[in-house]
Design a protein around this motif. Structure first.
Motif, mmCIF file in Angstrom:
data_model
loop_
_atom_site.group_PDB
_atom_site.id
_atom_site.type_symbol
_atom_site.label_atom_id
_atom_site.label_comp_id
_atom_site.label_asym_id
_atom_site.label_seq_id
_atom_site.Cartn_x
_atom_site.Cartn_y
_atom_site.Cartn_z
ATOM 1 N N LEU A 68 40.172 -3.761 10.254
ATOM 2 C CA LEU A 68 41.483 -3.324 9.770
ATOM 3 C C LEU A 68 41.353 -2.618 8.422
ATOM 4 O O LEU A 68 42.047 -1.627 8.164
ATOM 5 N N ALA A 69 40.463 -3.110 7.563
ATOM 6 C CA ALA A 69 40.267 -2.460 6.265
ATOM 7 C C ALA A 69 39.684 -1.068 6.428
ATOM 8 O O ALA A 69 39.975 -0.163 5.640
ATOM 9 N N SER A 70 38.867 -0.868 7.450
ATOM 10 C CA SER A 70 38.225 0.429 7.657
ATOM 11 C C SER A 70 39.173 1.475 8.234
ATOM 12 O O SER A 70 38.837 2.665 8.263
ATOM 13 N N VAL A 71 40.348 1.058 8.690
ATOM 14 C CA VAL A 71 41.310 2.006 9.251
ATOM 15 C C VAL A 71 42.621 2.004 8.465
ATOM 16 O O VAL A 71 43.642 2.504 8.948
ATOM 17 N N SER A 72 42.593 1.434 7.265
ATOM 18 C CA SER A 72 43.810 1.309 6.462
ATOM 19 C C SER A 72 43.625 1.986 5.107
ATOM 20 O O SER A 72 43.205 1.350 4.134
ATOM 21 N N ARG B 146 30.994 1.641 2.330
ATOM 22 C CA ARG B 146 32.061 0.750 2.788
ATOM 23 C C ARG B 146 33.200 0.612 1.767
ATOM 24 O O ARG B 146 33.800 -0.462 1.654
ATOM 25 N N ASP B 147 33.487 1.661 1.055
ATOM 26 C CA ASP B 147 34.560 1.610 0.072
ATOM 27 C C ASP B 147 35.723 2.523 0.430
ATOM 28 O O ASP B 147 36.621 2.737 -0.380
ATOM 29 N N SER B 148 35.698 3.072 1.652
ATOM 30 C CA SER B 148 36.746 3.998 2.072
ATOM 31 C C SER B 148 37.106 3.730 3.527
ATOM 32 O O SER B 148 36.322 3.158 4.292
ATOM 33 N N SER B 149 38.289 4.166 3.889
ATOM 34 C CA SER B 149 38.696 4.076 5.290
ATOM 35 C C SER B 149 38.157 5.277 6.053
ATOM 36 O O SER B 149 37.682 6.255 5.464
ATOM 37 N N ALA B 150 38.219 5.200 7.376
ATOM 38 C CA ALA B 150 37.751 6.315 8.204
ATOM 39 C C ALA B 150 38.538 7.583 7.896
ATOM 40 O O ALA B 150 37.972 8.676 7.819
ATOM 41 N N GLN B 151 39.844 7.442 7.712
ATOM 42 C CA GLN B 151 40.664 8.608 7.429
ATOM 43 C C GLN B 151 40.266 9.279 6.121
ATOM 44 O O GLN B 151 40.266 10.508 6.012
ATOM 45 N N PRO C 92 38.420 10.328 12.571
ATOM 46 C CA PRO C 92 39.567 9.729 13.271
ATOM 47 C C PRO C 92 39.629 8.225 12.998
ATOM 48 O O PRO C 92 38.599 7.582 12.795
ATOM 49 N N TRP C 93 40.820 7.672 13.032
ATOM 50 C CA TRP C 93 41.011 6.274 12.628
ATOM 51 C C TRP C 93 40.161 5.325 13.457
ATOM 52 O O TRP C 93 39.604 4.348 12.929
ATOM 53 N N TRP C 94 40.034 5.587 14.771
ATOM 54 C CA TRP C 94 39.311 4.657 15.638
ATOM 55 C C TRP C 94 37.825 4.583 15.313
ATOM 56 O O TRP C 94 37.154 3.585 15.624
ATOM 57 N N SER C 95 37.299 5.621 14.662
ATOM 58 C CA SER C 95 35.879 5.592 14.320
ATOM 59 C C SER C 95 35.584 4.522 13.265
ATOM 60 O O SER C 95 34.448 4.039 13.150
#
Length: 367
Positions: A172-176, A243-248, A253-256
């Motif tokens: 969730l953190a990786s897509v937020s 690991r300090d940023s979201s995929a967006q 794409p968010w799912w990545s």
């Protein structure tokens, strides 16, 4: 140019104490037996941290250096965090352990976050650099993260499936992208599964990686990792390893974010196991340095950043060559080794393990 995160102190045989990774041993002469394997692992991991940081200014244009960086960054912080979790298994909210959390983690965080901010302000001629304890800079994010992880240890110890829950949180953190940067929360949450995994491990799990079969498997494992990293080096963003940023925020794409979080967790766990399998189990010349890794971790950033601020790499272009990469690697390894030595550890004891009995109730002072 990107800047990699960084990356821990003491390890004792079970029963463990919660101050193992970022807090030096209780005191010399305390009579506690140390595990050479963990001390060796912490020292070698902190060398990898310093070396990888030193590569950042010199690896542009070098596919090999970029591949090495990717492999090292896949596992060196997860290894530190996993060991930190393992030695946090006994943490509870008792007065004595809360005191050790404050003096061994919170106090060094405040001191070095302030010190790095001032160093950046004056050494880099950036007078507007703020001093903010809510915005960890460079190395200090790990101390903030460890404080949060350790405070939540009782929760993870009581959940039925803690690792699965922590992986869901990391995904969730990786897509937020709206989490914000306070206390480097995206990184805290995305690295959380490694701490939780460490909490679940037992001595027999570490005994498995000490077997001869594990050491034999570790060599081809790292060879395959290097080959894959060499192929992926020009194709993969290094932001995934921080690991300090979201995929967006990485333009993906968010799912990545979910896919990469789970894939990176699996890869990091395998390489951490391989790393621990290759670490010597017997007492080595550097074993004693494992107790001082917090000093090496917190101090080497001044050297890395100071070199950058002084324009050393701009003035000496040859450092970007393969020979320069070797020199930079050797200097970084030697420097962080000196920073882990007992004299340095004793000199920094006032901030890495202060007594501070005056700040706590009498029952909390009894450690």
């Amino acid at each position: 140019m990107f800047h990699a995160p960084n990356a821990l102190q003491r390890a004792v045989l079970p029963p463990v104490t919660e101050g193992a990774e970022v807090r030096p041993p209780a005191r010399e002469g305390a009579g506690r037996r140390r595990d050479a394997h963990f001390d060796n692992a912490k020292y070698l991991a902190i060398v990898l941290v310093a070396v990888a940081h030193s590569w950042v200014p010199v690896m542009d244009g070098s596919r090999t250096a970029r591949a090495l960086y990717m492999v090292v960054y896949t596992f060196h912080m997860p290894a530190f965090i996993l060991i930190s979790g393992y030695f946090s298994r006994s943490f509870d909210l008792s007065p004595a352990k809360v005191k050790r959390l404050v003096t061994g983690v919170a106090v060094p965080y405040v001191v070095f976050e302030t010190a790095y901010s001032l160093f950046r302000r004056y050494a880099n001629d950036a007078p507007d650099t703020p001093i903010s304890l809510l915005d960890p800079w460079y190395l200090t994010w790990f101390l903030a993260a460890l404080f949060i992880w350790r405070l939540t240890t009782p929760v993870w110890r009581n959940l039925r499936h803690p690792l699965a829950v922590s992986l869901v949180i990391a995904v969730l953190a990786s897509v937020s992208p709206s989490i914000g940067s306070d206390l480097d929360l995206p990184r805290v949450l995305q690295f959380l599964p490694f701490f939780v995994l460490g909490l679940q491990l037992k001595p027999e799990h570490f005994a498995l990686v000490r077997r001869r079969e594990a050491r034999l498997l570790a060599l081809p494992l790292f060879a395959c990792a290097l080959l894959f990293a060499y192929w992926a080096a020009p194709r993969m963003q290094l932001g995934w390893f921080l690991r300090d940023s979201s995929a967006q925020e990485l333009g993906a794409p968010w799912w990545s974010g979910a896919v990469m979080t789970l894939a990176m967790f699996c890869c990091a766990t395998l390489l951490t196991a391989g790393f621990l399998a290759l670490v010597p189990r017997r007492h080595m010349w550097f074993t004693v340095l494992g107790a001082g890794t917090i000093c090496g971790y917190l101090l080497h950033g001044f050297l890395v950043k100071g070199t950058d601020y002084a324009g050393v790499f701009d003035d000496h272009a040859w450092l970007v060559s393969p020979a320069g990469l070797v020199v930079v690697t050797a200097v970084a390894a030697a420097a962080v080794t000196l920073m882990c030595t007992p004299p340095v550890r004793r000199a920094l004891r006032c901030v890495t393990e202060p007594d501070m009995d005056w700040a706590f109730r009498r029952d909390a002072a009894r450690i």
